[in-house]
Enzyme design. Structure first.
Site, PDB file in Angstrom:
ATOM      1  N   CYS A 158      -4.253  -7.701 -14.163  1.00 19.04           N
ATOM      2  CA  CYS A 158      -5.492  -7.961 -14.900  1.00 19.04           C
ATOM      3  C   CYS A 158      -4.947  -8.368 -16.553  1.00 19.04           C
ATOM      4  CB  CYS A 158      -6.153  -6.712 -15.315  1.00 19.04           C
ATOM      5  SG  CYS A 158      -7.548  -6.390 -16.291  1.00 19.04           S
ATOM      6  N   ASN A 159      -5.520  -9.621 -16.813  1.00 18.07           N
ATOM      7  CA  ASN A 159      -5.221 -10.263 -18.140  1.00 18.07           C
ATOM      8  C   ASN A 159      -5.380  -9.474 -19.230  1.00 18.07           C
ATOM      9  OD1 ASN A 159      -4.026 -13.305 -17.731  1.00 18.07           O
ATOM     10  ND2 ASN A 159      -5.548 -12.591 -16.194  1.00 18.07           N
ATOM     11  N   THR A 160      -6.414  -8.686 -19.043  1.00 17.17           N
ATOM     12  CA  THR A 160      -7.210  -8.048 -20.413  1.00 17.17           C
ATOM     13  C   THR A 160      -6.246  -6.773 -20.468  1.00 17.17           C
ATOM     14  OG1 THR A 160      -9.340  -8.977 -19.735  1.00 17.17           O
ATOM     15  CG2 THR A 160      -9.571  -7.149 -20.983  1.00 17.17           C
ATOM     16  N   TYR A 188     -13.988  -5.039 -17.844  1.00 17.16           N
ATOM     17  CA  TYR A 188     -13.203  -4.524 -18.920  1.00 17.16           C
ATOM     18  C   TYR A 188     -13.239  -5.701 -20.218  1.00 17.16           C
ATOM     19  CZ  TYR A 188     -10.344  -0.822 -16.400  1.00 17.16           C
ATOM     20  OH  TYR A 188     -10.227   0.116 -15.707  1.00 17.16           O
ATOM     21  N   GLY A 189     -13.496  -6.859 -20.031  1.00 19.36           N
ATOM     22  CA  GLY A 189     -13.252  -7.884 -20.888  1.00 19.36           C
ATOM     23  C   GLY A 189     -14.395  -7.765 -22.088  1.00 19.36           C
ATOM     24  N   CYS A 192      -8.061 -14.979 -16.345  1.00 18.39           N
ATOM     25  CA  CYS A 192      -8.327 -13.917 -15.825  1.00 18.39           C
ATOM     26  C   CYS A 192      -8.308 -13.912 -14.380  1.00 18.39           C
ATOM     27  CB  CYS A 192     -10.024 -13.638 -16.193  1.00 18.39           C
ATOM     28  SG  CYS A 192     -11.021 -12.532 -15.463  1.00 18.39           S
ATOM     29  N   THR A 193      -7.852 -12.757 -13.869  1.00 13.80           N
ATOM     30  CA  THR A 193      -7.589 -12.790 -12.356  1.00 13.80           C
ATOM     31  C   THR A 193      -8.968 -12.813 -11.526  1.00 13.80           C
ATOM     32  OG1 THR A 193      -7.422 -10.395 -12.432  1.00 13.80           O
ATOM     33  CG2 THR A 193      -5.243 -11.571 -12.478  1.00 13.80           C
ATOM     34  N   HIS A 194      -9.877 -12.547 -12.052  1.00 12.62           N
ATOM     35  CA  HIS A 194     -11.148 -12.822 -11.187  1.00 12.62           C
ATOM     36  C   HIS A 194     -11.489 -14.432 -11.035  1.00 12.62           C
ATOM     37  CE1 HIS A 194     -12.211  -8.517 -12.080  1.00 12.62           C
ATOM     38  NE2 HIS A 194     -13.061  -8.548 -10.984  1.00 12.62           N
ATOM     39  N   ASP A 248      -6.513  -3.369 -11.076  1.00 16.13           N
ATOM     40  CA  ASP A 248      -7.177  -4.359 -11.874  1.00 16.13           C
ATOM     41  C   ASP A 248      -8.479  -3.802 -12.229  1.00 16.13           C
ATOM     42  OD1 ASP A 248      -8.286  -6.797 -13.211  1.00 16.13           O
ATOM     43  OD2 ASP A 248      -9.530  -7.240 -11.293  1.00 16.13           O
ATOM     44  N   SER A 249      -9.204  -4.351 -13.013  1.00 15.40           N
ATOM     45  CA  SER A 249     -10.837  -3.765 -13.463  1.00 15.40           C
ATOM     46  C   SER A 249     -11.570  -3.565 -12.126  1.00 15.40           C
ATOM     47  CB  SER A 249     -11.453  -4.390 -14.582  1.00 15.40           C
ATOM     48  OG  SER A 249     -11.691  -5.547 -14.170  1.00 15.40           O
ATOM     49  N   GLU A 300     -17.636  -9.581  -8.915  1.00 16.25           N
ATOM     50  CA  GLU A 300     -17.808  -8.248  -8.345  1.00 16.25           C
ATOM     51  C   GLU A 300     -19.046  -8.045  -7.205  1.00 16.25           C
ATOM     52  OE1 GLU A 300     -15.926  -5.317  -9.202  1.00 16.25           O
ATOM     53  OE2 GLU A 300     -14.557  -6.763  -9.715  1.00 16.25           O
TER      54      GLU A 300
HETATM   55  N1  DGL Z   1      -9.542  -9.413 -14.008  1.00 13.92           N
HETATM   56  C1  DGL Z   1      -9.628  -8.983 -15.541  1.00 13.92           C
HETATM   57  C2  DGL Z   1      -8.549  -9.995 -16.045  1.00 13.92           C
HETATM   58  O1  DGL Z   1      -7.733 -10.707 -15.495  1.00 13.92           O
HETATM   59  C3  DGL Z   1     -10.497  -8.597 -16.184  1.00 13.92           C
HETATM   60  C4  DGL Z   1     -11.867  -8.945 -15.996  1.00 13.92           C
HETATM   61  C5  DGL Z   1     -12.844  -7.824 -16.636  1.00 13.92           C
HETATM   62  O2  DGL Z   1     -12.940  -6.916 -16.261  1.00 13.92           O
HETATM   63  O3  DGL Z   1     -13.345  -8.253 -17.663  1.00 13.92           O
HETATM   64  O4  DGL Z   1      -8.803 -10.243 -17.314  1.00 13.92           O
END
Ligand code: DGL
Length: 273
Positions: A71-73, A40-41, A181-183, A8-9, A149
């Site tokens: 990570c969805n992104t 990353y988003g 988003c996995t966060h 993941d990011s 984070e």
């Molecule tokens: N956790 C990530 C996701 O599922 C990315 C979040 C990010 O870095 O913007 O999209």
């Protein structure tokens, strides 16, 4: 047993690792967090695709039998290239808009995800397959990932920002929210605090790990998943591009899994090409 890479990011993929350790504790894991480059988003599709591919190559070279792009992104921007370049099972993560549409009673569903995910062709192609009688309120969660984070998922400033992002979803009358988003599963408590217990929250970690399990079974169809002769708990190696000790502390804090049962180690990620 297999070695599974989870990428993941940052710390978001810990929500997937947690579920993987619950369903498949006997395997060995490398968790790779690119926290030095999160979020990353808000980055360009090209940057996300290139960096995600490099990090997955790193995991493949480390000997992983399968990789979860947690990570969805990164899934939205890079999974096609990753699958084309790396010949092991690659499991991705997508916002659970299908299960949400099925579970929503009033057909109004909020989708909280990163800007890059919401704008991606992959997400919009998925959206176009769903019945038109379900209304999706798409909202980018700008600024939330850095707060998570920083270990501030339940702080006042996070609640304030989250309240702003949830407002359009709430005003539209959504009864269901996709945590795209996995966060964001780490914001469950904060969302409940703001919106109460009635709202349905959808995250796909359980389904993602079931998919990983199917892939592992197809790699080794005759291997028993649990056996008296094999260790019950595998190892977990945490790798971070920022601070591997902070990553381990976050993992201990955010996950339900008791890491004491696993052999745990950490490494700082060097440069990858
Ligand atoms: N956790 C990530 C996701 O599922 C990315 C979040 C990010 O870095 O913007 O999209």
């Amino acid at each position: 047993m297999s070695l599974i890479g989870v990428f993941d990011s940052g710390v978001g993929g810990l929500s997937i690792l947690d579920e993987a350790l619950r369903q498949l504790p006997q395997h060995d894991y490398i968790y790779l967090a690119d926290s030095a480059n999160a979020p990353y988003g808000e980055r360009s599709p090209e940057w996300i695709a290139q960096r995600s591919l490099s990090l997955c190559k790193y995991l493949a070279q480390a000997g992983c039998d399968a990789i979860v792009v947690a990570c969805n992104t990164a899934t939205a921007q890079a999974i096609k290239d990753i699958r084309a370049a790396i010949a092991i099972p690659i499991v991705g993560v997508e916002p659970g808009i299908k299960p949400a549409a099925m579970q929503s009673a009033n057909g109004i569903v909020g989708v909280l995800a990163t800007e890059a995910t919401l704008k991606s062709d992959k997400f919009n192609a998925l959206l176009s397959t769903l019945p038109v009688d379900c209304q999706f309120i798409k909202q980018a969660g700008a600024g939330l990932v850095p707060l998570i984070e920083a270990g501030k998922a339940n702080d006042g400033e996070t609640l304030e920002l989250l309240a702003k992002h949830l407002e359009p979803i709430q005003i539209a009358g959504s009864d269901t929210i996709v945590l795209g988003c996995t966060h964001y599963p780490f914001l469950r408590k904060a969302i409940r605090k703001l919106l109460g217990d009635k709202i349905t929250l959808i995250d796909t970690s359980e389904a993602v790990v079931k998919q990983l399990k199917r892939q592992l079974e197809s790699l080794a169809p005759h291997q028993p998943s649990i056996s008296a002769d094999l260790p019950q708990f595998g190892s977990v190696h945490f790798v971070s591009s920022k601070d591997e000790h902070a990553l381990l502390r976050m993992a201990q804090d955010l996950m339900h899994t008791d890491l004491k049962n696993h052999r745990v180690s950490t490494t700082q990620l060097g440069s990858v090409s």
